[in-house]
Each structure stands twice: as structure tokens, then as C-alpha cells.
Design a protein around this motif. Structure first.
Motif, PDB file in Angstrom:
ATOM      1  N   VAL A  47      -5.456   4.624  -0.780  1.00 20.25           N
ATOM      2  CA  VAL A  47      -4.668   3.397  -0.597  1.00 20.25           C
ATOM      3  C   VAL A  47      -5.415   2.289   0.140  1.00 20.25           C
ATOM      4  O   VAL A  47      -4.951   1.141   0.166  1.00 20.25           O
ATOM      5  CB  VAL A  47      -3.351   3.684   0.156  1.00 20.25           C
ATOM      6  N   SER A  48      -6.568   2.599   0.757  1.00 20.79           N
ATOM      7  CA  SER A  48      -7.276   1.614   1.575  1.00 20.79           C
ATOM      8  C   SER A  48      -8.778   1.872   1.532  1.00 20.79           C
ATOM      9  O   SER A  48      -9.205   3.020   1.366  1.00 20.79           O
ATOM     10  CB  SER A  48      -6.781   1.696   3.028  1.00 20.79           C
ATOM     11  N   ASP A  51      -9.974   4.784   3.662  1.00 17.81           N
ATOM     12  CA  ASP A  51      -9.676   6.185   3.330  1.00 17.81           C
ATOM     13  C   ASP A  51     -10.893   7.111   3.338  1.00 17.81           C
ATOM     14  O   ASP A  51     -10.793   8.240   3.843  1.00 17.81           O
ATOM     15  CB  ASP A  51      -8.993   6.275   1.963  1.00 17.81           C
ATOM     16  N   LEU A 124      -9.022   2.612  -5.674  1.00 21.12           N
ATOM     17  CA  LEU A 124      -7.775   2.382  -4.952  1.00 21.12           C
ATOM     18  C   LEU A 124      -6.601   2.353  -5.923  1.00 21.12           C
ATOM     19  O   LEU A 124      -6.705   1.800  -7.017  1.00 21.12           O
ATOM     20  CB  LEU A 124      -7.842   1.050  -4.202  1.00 21.12           C
ATOM     21  N   LEU A 130       1.885   1.728  -3.531  1.00 22.77           N
ATOM     22  CA  LEU A 130       0.818   2.575  -2.987  1.00 22.77           C
ATOM     23  C   LEU A 130       1.020   4.073  -3.215  1.00 22.77           C
ATOM     24  O   LEU A 130       0.467   4.902  -2.484  1.00 22.77           O
ATOM     25  CB  LEU A 130       0.614   2.296  -1.485  1.00 22.77           C
ATOM     26  N   HIS A 159      -4.076   1.866   5.341  1.00 20.59           N
ATOM     27  CA  HIS A 159      -3.847   0.517   4.815  1.00 20.59           C
ATOM     28  C   HIS A 159      -3.393  -0.444   5.909  1.00 20.59           C
ATOM     29  O   HIS A 159      -3.446  -1.659   5.719  1.00 20.59           O
ATOM     30  CB  HIS A 159      -2.818   0.561   3.688  1.00 20.59           C
ATOM     31  N   ALA A 163      -5.909  -3.577   4.528  1.00 19.37           N
ATOM     32  CA  ALA A 163      -5.091  -3.535   3.322  1.00 19.37           C
ATOM     33  C   ALA A 163      -5.976  -3.680   2.090  1.00 19.37           C
ATOM     34  O   ALA A 163      -7.111  -4.150   2.162  1.00 19.37           O
ATOM     35  CB  ALA A 163      -4.050  -4.651   3.354  1.00 19.37           C
ATOM     36  N   GLN A 164      -5.435  -3.280   0.950  1.00 19.07           N
ATOM     37  CA  GLN A 164      -6.198  -3.367  -0.302  1.00 19.07           C
ATOM     38  C   GLN A 164      -6.651  -4.784  -0.606  1.00 19.07           C
ATOM     39  O   GLN A 164      -7.758  -5.005  -1.082  1.00 19.07           O
ATOM     40  CB  GLN A 164      -5.341  -2.859  -1.461  1.00 19.07           C
TER      41      GLN A 164
END
Length: 237
Positions: A47-48, A51, A124, A130, A159, A163-164
Motif C-alpha cells: 500500500v505504500s 512497505d 502498489l 487500499l 501509507h 501515501a501512494q
């Protein structure tokens, strides 16, 4: 028997672990499920951009330095490429004649009793909430060809650090990062059979369903009935 961490792995870990501890509170569980006497594949949701660090941190803290499959282009970068090589990571030549090289290199790592860390989604997640999306079959293929366990490691919270859709780090206040390892996924129904596309698809679905179920428990929420498929982007609407 594992070969342990290369010297540069220990150097990087000694720098990164205290830095990471300043930015996160660890809510980590399930280390008892990580095999100690065989090679295995650890799989996680994604998700980030953080990770890989939290995933590696969890595994390294529990005695197993992970070898990731990373995009081959990263190995061409002046500093990062040199470091990835020193850390014994594995380049992936996606969409080329050398695509099989990563599977073969991973087989060597597993045969010597070490472990591979993978994000089966390959990137991602594109799910707007997410949740894990549909995945690539690489983890299932490697597990079935080499007859090794697949251990699910669900994680949540990275995240909040990055964040993405942002490159900005938010280290303060410290963010809680949850990482939970579950028992090895039962893939016996797929073992000992001809490995074809249908078998790999079914095994991959089971792997991702396990990760999704674990993430539901962590988040206290229910995932969509069907995983997001980036090929049709049906839940972007």
C-alpha cells in the motif's frame, strides 16, 4: 540451513532500524509462524513505498534477511544498484527473454535454505481503498516448483508515513505500523500437479485471499467481494 545476512545487509540494517524506530510504533505479531529450518517465500500486500522497509525490518528482526525480487532497472542506478547487488537482491527482467532469470535465482536462494520476500501484486495496489488487488503468479510458481512454504505477512499503516500519491514523508507523530505473519498457506491441493496457467491462477487467488482476510482483521473492515483488477479498473468509477 540459512546462509545469514551479507556484511552489507548488517551495515544497512544497523543504520535503518534505529531511524525507523523514530518514525513508527511497531505492532508486530506472528513471528512464530516464520519457518526456521527451511527456505520459504514470504508474501505481503503493498500500500505504500515504505512497505519494503517495514516488511524487511520485520523479517530481519526475526532472524531471516529477505531477498526481494526488484525491477531490473533499479540495478542500473549508480548507488541503489550497487547496494541492491551487495544486499544479494534479485533483479526481475519483466517482459523480456530474461523474465525467467528471477525465478531461477530465487530457486538458488530457496535451495540453500534462505527466504524470498515478494509482493505478489507486483506494484502498489490500485484499489481505491487500499485492499489487495489481483496478483501475478510468480510467488505461486516459485513455491510450487521448489516445493517450499508460502507465509502470508499482512501489513497496514505505512501509507500514513508516505501515501501512494505523495513523496512527502510524515514521520511525526510516530505512526503505528501493524505487521502480522500467519501460518503457511495450505497449497497441498496444488502440489504434485502439472503447473499450468489455471493452476497458478487458482493458487495465486488463494494466496491473495489469505492476505486479504488477514488485512480485514487488522483493519476491522470487510474487503470487497471481488479484488480490484487494474486491467479493467472497474472500481475506479
Amino acid at each position: 540451513m540459512t546462509t545469514g545476512a551479507p556484511p552489507w545487509y548488517r551495515v544497512v540494517a544497523s543504520v535503518m532500524r534505529p531511524v525507523a524506530s523514530l518514525a513508527m510504533r511497531k505492532d508486530w505479531h506472528g513471528a512464530e509462524h516464520l519457518p526456521v529450518d527451511t527456505g520459504y517465500i514470504a508474501v505481503s500486500n503493498h500500500v505504500s513505498p515504505v512497505d519494503p522497509l517495514t516488511f524487511a525490518h520485520f523479517l530481519y528482526n526475526n532472524g531471516r534477511p529477505p531477498r526481494f525480487l526488484a525491477k531490473a532497472s533499479l540495478f542500473d542506478l549508480p548507488v541503489a544498484g550497487w547496494l541492491l547487488t551487495k544486499l544479494d537482491q534479485i533483479p526481475v527482467y519483466r517482459g523480456t527473454k530474461r523474465a525467467r532469470d528471477a525465478i531461477d535465482a530465487g530457486a538458488v536462494v530457496l535451495a540453500r535454505g534462505d527466504m524470498i520476500a515478494m509482493f505478489p501484486e507486483g506494484t502498489l495496489t490500485k484499489d481505491p481503498d487500499l485492499w489487495p488487488m489481483t496478483a501475478r503468479p510468480g510467488a505461486a510458481r516459485m513455491a510450487l516448483e521448489q516445493n517450499v512454504p508460502v507465509v502470508p505477512v499482512a501489513q497496514w499503516g505505512a501509507h500514513r508515513l508516505i501515501a501512494q500519491d505523495s513523496k512527502k514523508l510524515h514521520p511525526f507523530p510516530r505512526k503505528e505500523i501493524t505487521v502480522v505473519a500467519g501460518p503457511p498457506i495450505d497449497l497441498d491441493e496444488f502440489r504434485g500437479k502439472p503447473i499450468d496457467a489455471a493452476l497458478l491462477r487458482a493458487a495465486t487467488i488463494k494466496i491473495m485471499a489469505t492476505l486479504t482476510s488477514m488485512l480485514e482483521e487488522i483493519r476491522g473492515e470487510t474487503a470487497p467481494a471481488e479484488p480490484f483488477d487494474p486491467r479493467d479498473r472497474k472500481r475506479d468509477a
